[in-house]
Write an enzyme that holds these catalytic residues in place. Structure first.
Site, PDB file in Angstrom:
ATOM      1  CG  HIS A 232       8.186  -0.910   1.546  1.00 38.69           C
ATOM      2  ND1 HIS A 232       7.328  -0.879   1.213  1.00 38.69           N
ATOM      3  CD2 HIS A 232       8.837  -1.431   0.434  1.00 38.69           C
ATOM      4  CE1 HIS A 232       5.938  -1.233  -0.399  1.00 38.69           C
ATOM      5  NE2 HIS A 232       7.692  -1.617  -0.681  1.00 38.69           N
ATOM      6  CE1 TYR A 233       3.428   1.588  -1.607  1.00 36.80           C
ATOM      7  CE2 TYR A 233       6.020   1.459  -2.383  1.00 36.80           C
ATOM      8  CZ  TYR A 233       4.643   1.114  -2.722  1.00 36.80           C
ATOM      9  OH  TYR A 233       4.107   0.242  -3.533  1.00 36.80           O
ATOM     10  NE  ARG A 234       2.951  -3.112  -1.254  1.00 36.30           N
ATOM     11  CZ  ARG A 234       4.063  -3.434  -1.782  1.00 36.30           C
ATOM     12  NH1 ARG A 234       4.489  -4.362  -1.714  1.00 36.30           N
ATOM     13  NH2 ARG A 234       3.377  -3.812  -3.483  1.00 36.30           N
TER      14      ARG A 234
END
EC number: 3.1.15.-
Length: 193
Positions: free
Chosen positions: A140-142
């Site tokens: 995920h981008y997080r």
């Protein structure tokens, strides 16, 4: 042929969108434009930080010229840990390590769901973008960056900050486990009602 059915053993950690993927890389330096990956390790945990499932750990082959070009800190640190010799002896490429890690992670999380977890994980992500883009895109981008809590505790609760002592081994797998332990420490002592 046996007349008893094989017993299905459930995995230690079932596949879940809530699992955490912990990662650490050791590099020749801090600049992904000129430095390279030396070692990578991953560990998957459940959402409560347990159980821990260790994934592959790879020393990644790099040229003698690249290793000789490291600064004194990296030469000393990675020399003392034995990593430089492991890298010289390794035949594993970045692409091979990337593929093996992706195969491992697919057993525990779906692509695009798990945040990348670790200490100063943004630095590791920068190197993955450059040298292991498929692995970086799996996350995920997080991020779950333990260093954020470290910096907050240093300012807001210095006693919590001071009470966690890092071993500073600077090997990828040891650093991953230390990051998990550090987050557990902050969860218990900093993130309390």
């Amino acid at each position: 042929m046996s007349d008893t059915a094989p017993v299905s053993v459930p995995p230690v950690l079932p596949k879940s969108d809530l699992n955490f993927v912990w990662l650490d890389c050791e590099m020749t330096g801090l600049d992904p434009e000129k430095d390279r990956l030396l070692e990578i390790a991953v560990v998957v945990t459940g959402p409560e930080l347990e159980p821990r499932v260790e994934g592959p750990v790879f020393a990644i082959h790099q040229s003698d010229a690249l290793l000789d070009g490291m600064d004194a800190w990296n030469k000393g640190t990675h020399g003392r840990s034995g990593l430089i010799e492991k890298v010289r002896a390794s035949t594993v490429t970045e692409a091979e390590a990337e593929q093996a890690i992706l195969e491992f992670l697919a057993r525990y999380v779906r692509k695009g769901v798990a945040p990348m977890c670790g200490n100063s994980i943004g630095q590791d992500r920068r190197f993955l973008v450059r040298y292991m883009p498929k692995l970086e895109a799996f996350f995920h981008y997080r991020n779950v960056d333990v260093s954020t809590l470290k910096e907050l505790s240093r300012r807001w609760k210095p006693e919590v900050y001071a009470s966690f002592k890092k071993a500073q081994k600077h090997t990828a797998l040891a650093d991953v486990h230390e990051s998990i332990e550090e987050l557990a420490h902050y969860r218990k002592h900093l993130l309390v009602p």
